[in-house]
Structure formats: C-alpha cells, structure tokens
Design an enzyme around this catalytic site. Structure first.
Site, mmCIF file in Angstrom:
data_model
loop_
_atom_site.group_PDB
_atom_site.id
_atom_site.type_symbol
_atom_site.label_atom_id
_atom_site.label_comp_id
_atom_site.label_asym_id
_atom_site.label_seq_id
_atom_site.Cartn_x
_atom_site.Cartn_y
_atom_site.Cartn_z
ATOM 1 N N CYS A 171 -24.885 -32.347 79.874
ATOM 2 C CA CYS A 171 -24.174 -31.102 80.196
ATOM 3 C C CYS A 171 -23.454 -31.129 81.540
ATOM 4 O O CYS A 171 -22.228 -31.004 81.612
ATOM 5 C CB CYS A 171 -25.154 -29.933 80.209
ATOM 6 N N HIS A 189 -23.347 -24.141 85.055
ATOM 7 C CA HIS A 189 -24.195 -25.334 85.199
ATOM 8 C C HIS A 189 -23.634 -26.375 86.173
ATOM 9 O O HIS A 189 -23.887 -27.570 86.028
ATOM 10 C CB HIS A 189 -24.451 -25.983 83.829
#
Length: 583
Positions: free
Chosen positions: A75, A136
């Site tokens: 990610c 993130h």
C-alpha cells in the site's frame, strides 16, 4: 459592412473552437483507487460471479489496460509512487525492514515535504483538488500540529477520510494484524516468566535453592507490567489509529463502519457539485477491499463471495453513483476517469474462522507483498469520452506511476526538472498515436530491494522478466506466505537466483516455466542486457532519509492526535452530532 458581418460568425466559431479545445486539453480528473482489489475481481477482467456493472461500464466506455503494473506490491510505497510518478525508493518510502507500511498514525515517517505530487502541480494550474478516503502516507514530523505529511500539505485543498489504513484492529471482532508480534513480545515472555516462577518456587520448596522473596516479587511485577502494556495496547490502538478526519480536524474517533462507503460517496459527489464551473482533481481512495471487510445493510449477504464479494459490489455501486452524477451534470465528456488498485489481492487473508477474505488475481501467480504478476498486475481503466475511443484493450506494459506525467501534461503543468520522473505520459498510447509503451524497462521492488526487472525490447513482442530473488511460499506448494501472512523480502524468507530466474511474460504470464539456456538460446544475452539496465538504474538512486527507519516508524506519543474528550478516551463523533443538527 457585409465583410464585417461575415467576420463575426467566423470569430464566434473560432472562439467556440478554442474554448472546446481548451476544455479538452484541461479535463476534470477523477482518479479512483481500490485497496487490495485483485485483477481477477472485476467482471471486465473475467470474473463471472462478482457483479461489477459500473466498473465494467467504465471499461466498455474507454480503455482497459491488461498489463497495468503497480510500482510496488504494498500500500504505502505503491501510493507514494502513484502520487509522485517515481519509484518509492527514490523518496525513502520503501522499507529495508520487514514492515513495509505505516501502522501508527503517530509515526514521524511519511511522504517527504520535498516530493511533488500531481495534486501540487494541478493545484498550481488552478485545479480544485480533493482526496476522499485513504491516505496512508504519514501525518506529522515533529509536533502533532505540523501536519508535514498531511494531504493538505501535498497539494490537496480538501481531505475527508483516514490518515492511516483500514486494519482488522479497527473493527471489533475481526482479529489483529499484530498477532505474530503478540506471540513474540507478550505470550512468549509471559510463558518464560511463568515457567521461571514455578521452577524457582519448586526449588525453594524442596530446599534445593534459597530464592529471596524479592525475586518472586520482581518476576510478578514484570509479568504484570507486560500484561498491563498488552491490555493497554488492545484498548487504545483502535481509537488512537482508526479515526476519520476532515482536513486537519478529527470528526470521528474511533471511526464507525456504518454506511462508511456511502459517506465517502456523498463527500465525493458534493465536491464535484461544488466545482462544476472549475476544473477539478478528485482522488477517490476507497477503503474497500482491505480487511477488515465491511459493507452496509444494502449489500451485506447479497453477493456469491461472502463478505469480500459484498464489499466489492458496494464499491462498484459507489463508482456507479459518481458516473451517474457526471452524466447528470453533463460533465462526463470533459472528465478523465481512472480506476485501479494499489496492488494485487491479498491471497493470505483468511479469517480466524477460515473464511477467505482476499480477492482473486485471476490466472496470475502470487499476490500482495510479492512481485509475481499477481502482486503487481492490477486493473487499469481510463475513460474520457471526448478524446479516448471506447472499447479499447491495450496489452502494453504500463505503470501506476504513469498517471503523474499524464495528468500533469493534460493540466498544462510542466514536469519538475530537478528530479527523475519514472512515469510516462499515457495519452499517445490511449489515443492510438503510439502502439508501444514508452517503458522499455520497469523495475520491480520488494520494499527497498530490487527484486525483478521487466524488459520489453524495441521491435519485439517478447516481455522478459528476470527475478534476482523470489519469496519462499509456505506451506510449500501454496500460492502465498501463509505462515507470516505476507511475504518478506530478505534473509531466510527468500531464495536468491544466480543466474536470475527468467520468464517471457508474453508467452508465460502465469510464470510457471522459467527459461534455461537450453530453452532460450539468447538466455545469457538477455540477462546481460537486464543486468546492465539494473546497474544504470541503481546509479540514479540518491541517498535519501529512510522514512521507515525505526525512529520514523515507531509510535510517538507527542505526535498522537486525539479529539477533545473526557479523560484519555479519545472518543468523539461529530459526524453523528452534525447529522442531528441538520435535522
């Protein structure tokens, strides 16, 4: 006089043509990113049982890329590459340790302030910019109010979503991503302390060894301390790391999963409606389908693939809402839409009850956290009705880094000249002006380690892929690293290959049959070219601060965000309060 009258219509036509040309060259841009969605999940990529009519509608109205590649199979580094158009190792957003993503909101690591995102470039060109959903890429550096890594410091005018990621720990009853850590740091030490206590007590009772009372108290205190820290972690992790923000403000802590996708969709729709007269950039970054899986009552239990299928179909519904809104506002023709996933499906995601919570990577080997095709080959769909011919399929190698130079050029923004941009403009390929990708070589990283190189030679249909090392799947013969939940990139977790493992992806996309000097006469010649390209590439990598160093990665209490609440609870729900006030 008649001549003047004749000039007026021509001038009007000229200005109309110029206005239309300007609109076509500066489209609205919507970039939609799923989380952990496999290339085998959408119907347009071959799935026959999960219903994705809106993603399929997007594909039929534009271009479907069949060899679209994430710059990293994890990610955080993949999203860093997507935002900057650069391999994450260039910005320090690739880890040298086992953990390749951020796990705490109060870490000091994140996308460096000197990195340039496409949001910054488009904002400078007058675009209104928003990020809805998952970020993130870090939050703060030195104090909890500096927000140095925050989306609003990286070119976005508006942010609504989560700063970290969706984790099992964020949803009660869904388990934990820290299970292995608990075993090593809590249960094992407690067992050692317990055995030591019992052994010393027995020796003391038998008169074989005199053990001072203080030793027993010390061991009991140590066990109590470990247990207290463990229970404190379990109690506080969720509120301290799983919260919703609007710009710099926490609005829900801990976050609620109730109608979460609907809330993200409403926010995205409202942003579009606020900017019908202004060119806009919307990054819609879904929490679906990363675990913990969730869906609203309208979708729960409706798919043929359990909670995973429910989540995919809810996300597809949301995509449909955005497409319908663009049609309603008559913006569809002037809007470039891109749909993708940050990496392949997480094949090792199995719940404690044995339910499969990961998606499908189709025919491809591996998945999230490794560079077999299943980990990096992702959906790639682009639609722009005014410019891109509908119904196309392109098999050339492309990367999620390509979005950076593509949207920058469309917005009229010059690319930064003080750094290497690894992405390539996709428009010549999408418009049919070029039949080949501009990527002759693509470099596949496992965290910060160069794992494999892809070579698409000029005037050749072959696509060579050489692995310097491969992950050790466990159990042996499986399609993932089930013992560790994800594959790691070094030490005993990998097998190094000398000579490298070589495949021709154009003929063997499943990566089942590695080539040998006997099966490929140019074996050593191909590997020589690939090694030389890898050497040239690594020479372009500057030494940069490691955003995943232990100092940057670990939790720092002075960086912890907490909404005003009673005591240390860090709990609030302004979403619910605002809803009540609006009634």
């Amino acid at each position: 006089m008649p001549l003047r009258k004749m000039k007026i219509p021509f001038l009007l036509l000229f200005f109309l043509w110029e206005a239309e040309s300007h609109a076509a060259s500066r489209p609205n841009i919507i970039l939609v990113m799923a989380d952990d969605l496999g290339i085998g999940d959408p119907g347009c990529y071959g799935n026959k049982t999960i219903r994705t009519p809106n993603i399929d509608r997007l594909a039929s109205g534009g271009v479907k890329l069949t060899q679209h590649l994430a710059a990293s199979p994890l990610c955080t580094p993949s999203r860093a590459a997507f935002m900057t158009g650069r391999y994450p190792v260039r910005s320090g957003m690739a880890s040298w340790s086992r953990t390749g993503v951020f796990l705490f909101t109060a870490s000091s690591g994140g996308l460096p302030t000197n990195e340039i995102t496409f949001a910054k470039l488009l904002k400078d060109q007058g675009y209104s910019t928003a990020l809805i959903g998952k970020w993130h890429l870090g939050m703060s550096c030195h104090s909890k109010t500096d927000f140095c890594h925050h989306p609003l410091h990286h070119g976005f005018n508006y942010f609504y979503g989560i700063s970290l990621t969706n984790l099992r720990d964020c949803k009660p009853g869904e388990g934990s991503v820290f299970t292995t850590g608990f075993k090593r740091l809590v249960f094992l030490p407690l067992q050692i302390v317990g055995v030591t206590l019992l052994t010393l007590a027995a020796l003391n009772c038998l008169g074989l060894l005199h053990v001072p009372l203080g030793v027993f108290f010390s061991l009991l205190f140590l066990a109590a301390l470990i247990l207290t820290l463990f229970l404190g972690f379990l109690h506080y992790f969720r509120p301290l790391n799983c919260f919703m923000m609007r710009n710099y403000e926490i609005i829900q802590q801990p976050m609620s999963y109730d109608n979460l996708t609907q809330r993200l969709t409403v926010e995205a729709a409202q942003f579009i409606q606020r900017n019908t007269e202004t060119p806009f950039l919307l990054v819609l970054s879904y929490l679906h389908v990363h675990t913990a899986l969730f869906s609203s009552n309208d979708f729960a239990g409706k798919s043929q693939h359990g909670v995973y299928g429910d989540a995919v179909e809810e996300m597809d519904w949301s995509v449909g809402q955005i497409l319908n809104l663009l049609d309603k506002l008559r913006l569809a023709n002037d809007t470039l839409i891109y749909f993708t996933s940050d990496q392949g499906a997480h094949v090792e995601e199995v719940s404690s009850k044995g339910e499969i919570h990961g998606g499908s990577n189709g025919i491809y080997k591996g998945g999230k956290a490794n560079n077999w095709e299943g980990g990096i080959r992702v959906p790639g769909i682009l639609r722009w009705p005014r410019v891109i011919q509908a119904g196309q399929k392109i098999d050339e190698p492309t990367s999620n880094m390509d979005i950076f130079p593509t949207v920058a050029k469309l917005a009229g923004a010059p690319l930064p000249e003080d750094r290497i941009v690894d992405g390539r403009d996709l428009m010549p390929l999408l418009e049919g002006k070029s039949q080949r990708s501009d990527h002759e070589f693509l470099f596949h990283y496992c965290n910060a380690y160069l794992n494999a190189v892809r070579w698409h030679p000029q005037n050749s249909t072959s696509i060579w892929k050489a692995f310097f090392f491969t992950p050790n799947f466990n159990p042996v013969g499986s399609n993932g690293c089930f013992a560790t939940h994800v594959c790691f990139c070094f030490g005993s977790y990998v097998t190094h290959h000398d000579p490298p493992l070589l495949f021709d992806i154009s003929k063997d996309p499943r990566e089942r049959n590695p080539l040998t000097p006997a099966s490929e006469p140019r074996f050593y010649e191909i590997l020589k070219v690939i090694q030389e390209a890898a050497d040239r590439h690594t020479q372009t990598l500057p030494e940069v601060p490691d955003q995943f160093s232990w100092n940057n990665f670990l939790w720092k209490p002075w960086l912890q965000l907490c909404c005003p609440s009673t005591g240390l609870s860090c709990q609030c729900d302004r979403e619910k309060q605002d809803k009540r006030l609006s009634r």
